[in-house]
Scaffold this active site. Sequence first.
Site, PDB file in Angstrom:
ATOM      1  N   VAL A 164      54.158  29.309  32.555  1.00 33.24           N
ATOM      2  CA  VAL A 164      53.974  30.602  32.080  1.00 33.24           C
ATOM      3  C   VAL A 164      52.869  30.376  30.805  1.00 33.24           C
ATOM      4  O   VAL A 164      53.113  29.778  29.938  1.00 33.24           O
ATOM      5  CB  VAL A 164      55.097  31.399  31.668  1.00 33.24           C
ATOM      6  CG1 VAL A 164      54.718  32.706  31.046  1.00 33.24           C
ATOM      7  CG2 VAL A 164      56.078  31.461  33.134  1.00 33.24           C
ATOM      8  N   LYS A 165      51.702  31.236  30.985  1.00 34.52           N
ATOM      9  CA  LYS A 165      50.841  31.605  29.818  1.00 34.52           C
ATOM     10  C   LYS A 165      51.324  32.870  29.360  1.00 34.52           C
ATOM     11  O   LYS A 165      51.176  33.783  29.965  1.00 34.52           O
ATOM     12  CB  LYS A 165      49.261  31.655  30.360  1.00 34.52           C
ATOM     13  CG  LYS A 165      48.511  31.751  28.924  1.00 34.52           C
ATOM     14  CD  LYS A 165      47.160  32.186  29.569  1.00 34.52           C
ATOM     15  CE  LYS A 165      46.290  32.598  28.193  1.00 34.52           C
ATOM     16  NZ  LYS A 165      44.812  33.063  28.639  1.00 34.52           N
ATOM     17  N   GLN A 166      51.450  32.989  27.782  1.00 33.13           N
ATOM     18  CA  GLN A 166      51.837  34.113  27.155  1.00 33.13           C
ATOM     19  C   GLN A 166      51.304  34.111  25.829  1.00 33.13           C
ATOM     20  O   GLN A 166      50.789  33.216  25.266  1.00 33.13           O
ATOM     21  CB  GLN A 166      53.388  34.316  26.934  1.00 33.13           C
ATOM     22  CG  GLN A 166      54.019  35.584  26.329  1.00 33.13           C
ATOM     23  CD  GLN A 166      53.529  36.487  27.408  1.00 33.13           C
ATOM     24  OE1 GLN A 166      52.577  37.307  27.003  1.00 33.13           O
ATOM     25  NE2 GLN A 166      54.423  37.037  28.140  1.00 33.13           N
TER      26      GLN A 166
END
Length: 350
Positions: A237-239
């Site tokens: 996940v990129k956040q």
Amino acid sequence: MTDYAKILGDEAAQQLLGHTCQTVDKSQLHLPGPNFVDENFLQSDRPIPVIRSLQTMFDHGRLGGTGFLSILPVDQGIEHSAGASFAPNPIYFDPESIVKLAMESGCNAVASTLGVLSSVARKYAHKIPFMLKINHNELLSYPNSHDQIMFATVEQAYEMGAVAVGATIYFGHETSNRQIIEVSRAFEAAHALGMATVLWAYTRNNGFKKDGVDYHTSADLTGQANHLAVTIKADIVKQKQATNNGGYTAIGFGKTHEKVYTELTSDNPIDLTRYQVLNCYAGRIGLINSGGGSGKNDYADAVRTAIINKRAGGMGLIMGRKAFQRPFEEGVALIQAVQDVYLDESVTVA
């Protein structure tokens, strides 16, 4: 040993490097390490080729074998316009320069658009892991619509030799339901073909701003975006890193719990980011934070973001504009300065 006080300032260095997490204890998390893929994906239903693709990324570059990831993402030619993105350094209008920057910097992978990666795939797909970004927010339409639409297919990623596909969902946006369905189906198709999946899990709604405060990066809203991301089987996940908290309560919608604010988070940015990690199945799915746009203090800002991510239990950084909007060698140095944080054993999980 790097002098972080000199880079960040004494007060900031103490706030980050001297912090001990009193919210979610690190023992509750699945932390990055050399055996991360074995420990967190072998027990899942991911096909064997997906495990291989993930391990390929984790084994590549300067961070290879550590369990951390450094990825160069360059999709801004569509997301922000080519002129806005590449005018500061026109060599990056040429896709080969993008791949060369990732290789010279020792990144684990390079993420970009169908056109960029396909134009040099035969020369480079076997030299550095490719991650094809399959959807984008197209900004030439007037007025701008701010919607993620599919530009590429999973099959095109497979055919060019990519080991992973990436996609964005604007959680909270009026079109988010369609995006969730599209990306979920694409991720399942990618897994079937043996590729890993990475989701840019962004929040997007004009209502997420209240009384002059922007809650698009609040820990509670981004945490839930992460939880939705892992629900559709994102492998990573990129956040955007959390900068505040209390989006649910300030805006007055959805469901939350007082302990999110009294026990599971604090005002320290490490604890806010740890809540993001917690929502990624307690770290079973790795969290990589965004490096953000380019500004006056890129070097210090990038190092700060990396320290927060690593100490929170995150998996790495995905940094583009800070690197490619400057001369090539400076871009390499900036990316490697971030990688050095993850290689520095004195920077520990809080």
